[in-house]
Design a protein around this motif. Structure first.
Motif, PDB file in Angstrom:
ATOM      1  N   GLU A  69      -4.814   1.338  -2.226  1.00 41.61           N
ATOM      2  CA  GLU A  69      -5.988   0.975  -3.038  1.00 41.61           C
ATOM      3  C   GLU A  69      -6.521  -0.415  -2.669  1.00 41.61           C
ATOM      4  N   THR A  70      -5.662  -1.267  -2.118  1.00 45.45           N
ATOM      5  CA  THR A  70      -6.045  -2.683  -1.942  1.00 45.45           C
ATOM      6  C   THR A  70      -5.587  -3.228  -0.577  1.00 45.45           C
ATOM      7  N   PRO A  71      -6.239  -2.732   0.490  1.00 41.26           N
ATOM      8  CA  PRO A  71      -5.772  -3.131   1.829  1.00 41.26           C
ATOM      9  C   PRO A  71      -6.363  -4.446   2.351  1.00 41.26           C
ATOM     10  N   ARG A  72      -7.353  -5.008   1.639  1.00 41.96           N
ATOM     11  CA  ARG A  72      -8.165  -6.053   2.281  1.00 41.96           C
ATOM     12  C   ARG A  72      -7.469  -7.384   2.498  1.00 41.96           C
ATOM     13  N   THR A  73      -6.906  -7.965   1.426  1.00 48.61           N
ATOM     14  CA  THR A  73      -6.395  -9.333   1.582  1.00 48.61           C
ATOM     15  C   THR A  73      -5.178  -9.373   2.517  1.00 48.61           C
ATOM     16  N   THR A  74      -4.382  -8.318   2.523  1.00 46.97           N
ATOM     17  CA  THR A  74      -3.215  -8.296   3.429  1.00 46.97           C
ATOM     18  C   THR A  74      -3.693  -8.289   4.878  1.00 46.97           C
ATOM     19  N   THR A  75      -4.779  -7.552   5.120  1.00 46.56           N
ATOM     20  CA  THR A  75      -5.327  -7.487   6.480  1.00 46.56           C
ATOM     21  C   THR A  75      -5.893  -8.848   6.888  1.00 46.56           C
ATOM     22  N   LEU A  76      -6.623  -9.463   5.946  1.00 47.09           N
ATOM     23  CA  LEU A  76      -7.204 -10.791   6.217  1.00 47.09           C
ATOM     24  C   LEU A  76      -6.098 -11.804   6.537  1.00 47.09           C
TER      25      LEU A  76
END
Ligand code: NAD
Ligand code: 6OD
Length: 486
Positions: free
Chosen positions: A182-189
């Motif tokens: 559901e929340t992949p963005r900040t880990t990728t950043l």
């Protein structure tokens, strides 16, 4: 459309299968990105890169250099604060007033705190008498655990992921992180920040995907993973234990809760109302430490219920970038259906609905989002479903009690044991009651007040092990005794 890739060995990669899933903004249910789902091949590559990096530059770095790089990671998050903030708020819908005070600053400090803490940790030593009189010297040393799999949830994505990655890297491990789908963005950043900070390739890897039969399971069953640190639902913890049982994997688990607040008649009512409003409704109730059961001493019961209602009525639901909003949506339509099913069950089982109990009317742009009303119930028996099961929504049941003993019994009458709050101005009572509550953390006259040096974790079904400060060393290092015959 934003493409969210896996981060393996310092590079952003798609996946051989080309399989993707949607990244959704829960505030309006719109698609805001596509995520590449890591299959067995990508998970294997990530774990192999992590294993190689252990033996490579990361494993050989002097301690001071490793810690200085982790400080740069924290600085890198802070330098890109607004990007992290927007990414976190779009993934979760949470208001920036919350994420800018909790999620992003904690994401950065999780690197600094552990880097600083481990610079000066002492180990034990013992001199042993031997029959020849010469003796033997025992001393302990800590070595990294190895490749650590970090599996994290969606409610505080950056905070909870870095809470594990920070100490893991500070101890010299390498990691493969699987954030919630559901929340992949900040880990990728964070992958970009790691590269910029000079973290060698392979030390921090990110694989995206789901749990069973997908990325999560491929990771937890990979033979080269040395430990699994997981935050999420208790039933997922059980599934992970079963999946990795044959390999005798070391685990550290932070799981679900059904946390009580105990409010005594001698409390400071203003503080108790302010604190309980936060502990029930912050992050739309999606905090593992959130209060879902409130026990109030009978003489102040009616006043407390009326004041909590009026405080909750002031919460303002709205878009993440609306400065005046302090409550966002639930994480997904699926979770909304789950929470609404509990709202219905509460009514069916005879609750008095003091506040809410349904879906709020939102503006046209937000009407398709995963919104639910802040909800308060009274009048249910302790056997009612909403009093027993973790809901993970903005709701609580309030029950009166008559004696301290009864309050403790009610608070402990759950299979969970994560957190509790006690509201009293009587110091002796505060100590006495806190000592009897079966939970990993008890807050007196506060809630979610965190000192990262302290042990954090759950009793009973709420977890295995403790993390935080030197306690994280127990999981992220192997403690070895060396015995030298003199
Ligand atoms: P979840 O258990 O559904 O998912 C957590 C993570 O596990 C996700 O990344 C998911 O993809 C992965 N996963 C699911 N099944 C898996 C499997 N079989 N193998 C490997 N990975 C798998 O939890 P959630 O819905 O993301 O988070 C909410 C839950 O987390 C609540 O129960 C809450 O109490 C708990 N939680 C606990 C803490 C704590 O510190 N104790 C903190 C936050 C959340
Ligand atoms: O503050 C922390 O370190 C922590 N692990 C918080 C967990 C919150 C759960 O939702």
């Amino acid at each position: 459309m934003l493409e969210i890739k896996n981060f393996i060995n310092g590079n952003f990669v798609k996946c051989v299968s080309g399989k993707t899933f949607d990244n959704i903004n829960p505030a309006n249910n719109e698609k805001i990105g596509v995520v590449y789902e890591a299959g067995k091949e990508e998970v294997d590559l990530a774990v192999k890169s992590a294993k190689a990096a252990l033996k490579g530059p990361w494993g050989k770095l002097p301690l001071a250099e490793r810690m200085s790089i982790l400080h740069k990671v924290a600085d890198g998050i802070n330098a890109r604060f607004d990007e992290f903030l927007e990414a976190e708020c779009l993934d979760t819908g949470k208001p920036k007033s919350l994420a800018s005070h909790i999620d992003i600053p904690r994401g950065a400090s999780n690197f600094k705190v552990f880097a600083d803490a481990y610079k000066s940790v002492a180990n034990e030593s013992f001199l042993l008498d031997t029959p020849d009189g010469a003796g033997a010297l025992n001393y302990s040393v800590r070595t990294p655990k190895g490749v650590v799999a970090v599996i994290s949830p969606w409610n505080l994505p950056l905070l909870l992921m870095t809470w594990k990655v920070g100490p893991a890297l500070a101890c010299g491990n390498t990691v493969v992180v699987k954030p919630s789908e559901e929340t992949p963005r900040t880990t990728t950043l964070l992958g970009e920040v790691m590269n910029d900070a000079g973290v060698p390739p392979g030390v921090f890897n990110v694989v995206h995907g789901f749990g069973p039969d997908s990325t999560g399971e491929f990771l937890t069953t990979h033979p080269d993973v040395d430990g699994i640190t997981f935050t999420g639902e208790t039933k997922t913890g059980a599934a992970i234990v079963k999946a990795c049982a044959d390999e005798i994997r070391h685990v550290s688990f932070e799981l679900g809760g059904k946390n009580p607040a105990v409010v005594f008649a001698d409390c400071d009512m203003d503080k108790a109302i302010e604190g309980t409003t936060r502990s029930v409704f912050a992050n739309c109730g999606q905090v593992c430490l959130a209060t879902e059961r409130v026990y109030v001493e009978r003489p102040i019961f009616d006043e407390f219920v009326a004041r909590l209602k009026s405080s909750a009525e002031k919460l303002k639901l709205g878009s993440w970038d609306d400065e005046s909003s302090n409550m966002g949506p639930l994480i997904s339509q699926e979770h909304k259906e789950k929470v609404l099913s509990y709202y219905k069950k509460a009514k069916d089982e005879g609750a008095t609905v003091v506040l809410g109990g349904g879906e709020p009317k939102m503006s046209a742009e937000l009407s398709a989002g995963s919104w639910v009303e802040p909800t308060i119930w009274t009048g249910l028996p302790e056997s009612a479903t909403v009093v027993r099961e973790e809901i993970f929504g903005p709701c609580c049941h309030i029950q009166p009690f008559d004696t301290e003993e009864e309050a403790v019994e009610l608070a402990n009458d759950t299979k969970y044991g994560l957190a509790a709050s006690v509201w009293t101005e009587n110091n002796s009572r505060a100590h006495r009651v806190s000592a009897q509550i079966e939970a990993g953390i008890v807050w007196v006259n506060s809630w979610f007040l965190r000192d990262l040096r302290t042990p954090f974790g759950g009793a009973k079904h709420s977890g295995i092990g403790r993390e935080g400060g030197v306690h994280s060393l127990e999981f992220y290092t192997e403690l070895k005794n060396i015995c030298i015959k003199l």
